[in-house]
Structure formats: C-alpha cells, structure tokens
Enzyme design. Structure first.
Site, PDB file in Angstrom:
ATOM      1  N   GLU A 188      -9.831  -1.682   5.484  1.00 29.92           N
ATOM      2  CA  GLU A 188     -10.372  -1.319   6.790  1.00 29.92           C
ATOM      3  C   GLU A 188     -11.666  -2.081   7.071  1.00 29.92           C
ATOM      4  O   GLU A 188     -12.357  -2.508   6.135  1.00 29.92           O
ATOM      5  CB  GLU A 188     -10.682   0.187   6.806  1.00 29.92           C
ATOM      6  CG  GLU A 188      -9.469   1.086   6.587  1.00 29.92           C
ATOM      7  CD  GLU A 188      -8.605   1.259   7.830  1.00 29.92           C
ATOM      8  OE1 GLU A 188      -8.601   0.370   8.708  1.00 29.92           O
ATOM      9  OE2 GLU A 188      -7.918   2.300   7.924  1.00 29.92           O
TER      10      GLU A 188
ATOM     11  N   ASN B 237      -7.506  -2.520  14.592  1.00 29.55           N
ATOM     12  CA  ASN B 237      -8.899  -2.716  14.170  1.00 29.55           C
ATOM     13  C   ASN B 237      -9.050  -3.894  13.203  1.00 29.55           C
ATOM     14  O   ASN B 237     -10.111  -4.099  12.638  1.00 29.55           O
ATOM     15  CB  ASN B 237      -9.456  -1.435  13.529  1.00 29.55           C
ATOM     16  CG  ASN B 237      -8.739  -1.063  12.228  1.00 29.55           C
ATOM     17  OD1 ASN B 237      -7.841  -1.775  11.767  1.00 29.55           O
ATOM     18  ND2 ASN B 237      -9.136   0.044  11.628  1.00 29.55           N
TER      19      ASN B 237
ATOM     20  N   HIS C 232      -7.297  -4.339  10.350  1.00 32.93           N
ATOM     21  CA  HIS C 232      -7.013  -4.105   8.932  1.00 32.93           C
ATOM     22  C   HIS C 232      -5.732  -4.818   8.492  1.00 32.93           C
ATOM     23  O   HIS C 232      -4.827  -5.038   9.294  1.00 32.93           O
ATOM     24  CB  HIS C 232      -6.990  -2.604   8.577  1.00 32.93           C
ATOM     25  CG  HIS C 232      -5.784  -1.841   9.035  1.00 32.93           C
ATOM     26  ND1 HIS C 232      -5.857  -0.526   9.455  1.00 32.93           N
ATOM     27  CD2 HIS C 232      -4.473  -2.160   9.128  1.00 32.93           C
ATOM     28  CE1 HIS C 232      -4.642  -0.104   9.778  1.00 32.93           C
ATOM     29  NE2 HIS C 232      -3.783  -1.070   9.582  1.00 32.93           N
TER      30      HIS C 232
ATOM     31  N   ASP D 108       0.813  -1.210   0.000  1.00 31.87           N
ATOM     32  CA  ASP D 108       0.000   0.000   0.000  1.00 31.87           C
ATOM     33  C   ASP D 108       0.850   1.265   0.000  1.00 31.87           C
ATOM     34  O   ASP D 108       2.059   1.217   0.193  1.00 31.87           O
ATOM     35  CB  ASP D 108      -0.965   0.002   1.205  1.00 31.87           C
ATOM     36  CG  ASP D 108      -0.294  -0.412   2.515  1.00 31.87           C
ATOM     37  OD1 ASP D 108       0.945  -0.417   2.582  1.00 31.87           O
ATOM     38  OD2 ASP D 108      -1.016  -0.718   3.473  1.00 31.87           O
TER      39      ASP D 108
HETATM   40  C1  F6R Z   1       1.560  -1.299   6.242  1.00 33.67           C
HETATM   41  C2  F6R Z   1       0.200  -1.789   6.349  1.00 33.67           C
HETATM   42  C3  F6R Z   1      -0.573  -1.753   7.616  1.00 33.67           C
HETATM   43  C4  F6R Z   1       0.255  -2.097   8.852  1.00 33.67           C
HETATM   44  C5  F6R Z   1      -0.603  -2.025  10.107  1.00 33.67           C
HETATM   45  C6  F6R Z   1       0.205  -2.274  11.362  1.00 33.67           C
HETATM   46  O1  F6R Z   1       2.048  -1.420   4.931  1.00 33.67           O
HETATM   47  O2  F6R Z   1      -0.323  -2.185   5.369  1.00 33.67           O
HETATM   48  O3  F6R Z   1      -1.647  -2.656   7.514  1.00 33.67           O
HETATM   49  O4  F6R Z   1       0.798  -3.366   8.704  1.00 33.67           O
HETATM   50  O5  F6R Z   1      -1.218  -0.772  10.191  1.00 33.67           O
HETATM   51  O6  F6R Z   1       1.106  -1.223  11.536  1.00 33.67           O
HETATM   52  P1  F6R Z   1       2.227  -1.267  12.679  1.00 33.67           P
HETATM   53  O7  F6R Z   1       3.138  -2.390  12.304  1.00 33.67           O
HETATM   54  O8  F6R Z   1       2.905   0.065  12.606  1.00 33.67           O
HETATM   55  O9  F6R Z   1       1.496  -1.529  13.962  1.00 33.67           O
END
Ligand code: F6R
Length: 250
Positions: free
Chosen positions: A143, A136, A138, A67
């Site tokens: 989301e 959450n 995702h 992403d």
């Molecule tokens: C990042 C991504 C997100 C993260 C998620 C967890 O490329 O796609 O889904 O993996 O938000 O983020 P952290 O590791 O910072 O808790």
C-alpha cells in the site's frame, strides 16, 4: 516499460494469455506469479479456453500467488486460495501441489513470510508475474506509505483498499484488515512482469506509473526499476496520460 492499449477486455485477455503461453512454451515447468481481483479474470478465462482447445499444457507449470488475506482460511470463499482454485486451477491441468498461495492461517506470519520467500527461491524464481493495480497504486498489498517493504510480509490494508474490496464481502466489516503479500523486491525479482489495468478508477495510478517517476505513495511506480514490464490497459485506464507518453511507450 512497454505499453499496450487495447480496445476491449477480450483483446487484453488475448495479449496477456499470449505472454503466458510464450513463457510456458519456452519452459513447460515455468513459474507463474499470479494475481487475484477482477482484472485478470478474463485472461484466466482465455487461458482455460486455450487449455480446453489443447493449445496450452499446465501439467508441469508451478505458480506462486502475490498475496492472501490474513487471517482467513483457505476454504473461505473470499480467500485468494479459493479464488484461484475457482477462477483457474480447477479448470486446467495444473497440479495443485505445484501452486502456492501465502498461508492466511499461519500461526507465525513472520515465519510464513520467510518460508514463502524460500519457496520462490527454491522454485528458481518467478518467470512472469501478473499484476493488477489498486486505484491507490498498490501492487499485491503493498500500500502507499512513507516506506515500502522489500520482501513478503504481513501488512495492514488501507481504508481505500478495504472499501474497494468490500464489494466481494457481505459488508465492509467482514473484510480482513491484514494480508500477507510479496514485497516490492519480491515482485521486482520476477524475470518478466505484466501489469493489467482497466477502467477509469485506475487512470490516476497508471498515469503515475507511466510517468517513470518513483514514489512510495504509488507503489506500482517502482516497476520502472525493472527492465521487462508490459503494461496492458484499456483506453479508460490511460485516459489521464498524455498522447506523447502513450506514443513513447507503445
Ligand atoms: C490481487 C492483488 C491486488 C489487485 C488490485 C486490483 O492479488 O494483489 O493488488 O490486483 O487490488 O484489484 P481489481 O483487479 O479487483 O481491481
């Protein structure tokens, strides 16, 4: 789904790096699906260590990232392109021409998303997809919602995600409100999937994932539809799972 519960960050980094090393050993031109965020950073550091020790060669490896914020320029220090360059690509012998991150400045985001799916298809698909997870539930920027998008798409970020990610920006107002993200189907089309989760903030989402039930309100629960998923967690991330579930998946 297989669960590996680790005692510390370094053990998680080693288990994850072992999986990537195995994929690259089997195919030196493997396609790695990569994630940003805090969670995979220790594993990226371990991959760098192994490259520096001459144990890993990325010269023919290709990559696709999950992403990118939208709109955001690739040279903005909050962009996921910038993150990948600084956390991994600049420190290993991967050819940057072989690395792909969605275009955060695409004039036509819908066309850019279609083109991203074509890139993945033309690479022959993803050999192993690395995932973190939002508190959450995702994955990528898919989301929680009534319905999930199967393919790469432009999406609005939820308030939860904007808040969680504001720690990387000067203020919450600076967090982009949209992102380009692989869809759930794109992620599920990877041949292998590794989900890494650390900390109590992920415990609720991980309990839902490991329950094996599907709900669009925890997009990561869709990973139960895949037959080769390894969840690598610390003890805090499985603190809301019962011992029987942990034992059954370990
Ligand atoms: C990042 C991504 C997100 C993260 C998620 C967890 O490329 O796609 O889904 O993996 O938000 O983020 P952290 O590791 O910072 O808790």
């Amino acid at each position: 789904m297989r669960l590996i519960v680790c005692d510390n960050q370094q053990e998680i980094a080693n288990v994850g790096a072992d999986m990537i090393a195995e994929v690259v050993a089997a195919n030196p031109a493997a396609v790695l699906g990569l994630a940003t965020g805090s969670t995979p950073v220790p594993m990226y550091q371990e991959l760098i260590r192994r490259y520096e020790a001459g144990k890993l060669d990325f010269s023919s490896v290709r990559s696709v990232n999950l992403d990118e914020y939208y709109p955001l320029a690739p040279d903005n220090d909050q962009s996921y392109r910038y993150f990948m360059n600084h956390q991994l690509f600049d420190h290993i012998n991967i050819d940057k021409n072989n690395t792909n991150v969605p275009d955060g400045l695409a004039a036509d985001p819908a066309a850019a998303c279609k083109a991203y799916e074509c890139i993945i298809r033309d690479l022959g698909g993803i050999d192993i997809q690395v995932l973190g997870i939002g508190g959450n539930g995702h994955i990528g920027f898919n989301e929680p919602a009534e319905a999930l998008d199967p393919l790469t798409h432009l999406t609005d970020l939820t308030e939860d995600t904007i808040k969680a990610n504001s720690r990387f920006f000067e203020s919450e107002a600076d967090v982009p409100r949209c992102a380009l993200t692989m869809g759930i189907g794109t992620i599920l089309s990877a041949r292998r999937i590794m989900l890494i989760a650390t900390g109590e903030a992920k415990a609720k989402a991980i309990a839902t994932v490991l329950s094996g039930k599907l709900t669009t309100f925890c997009p990561a629960s869709m990973l139960s539809l895949h037959n080769d998923v390894t969840v690598i967690c610390d003890r805090a991330a499985v603190s809301l799972c019962d011992e029987a579930t942990i034992a059954a998946l370990s």
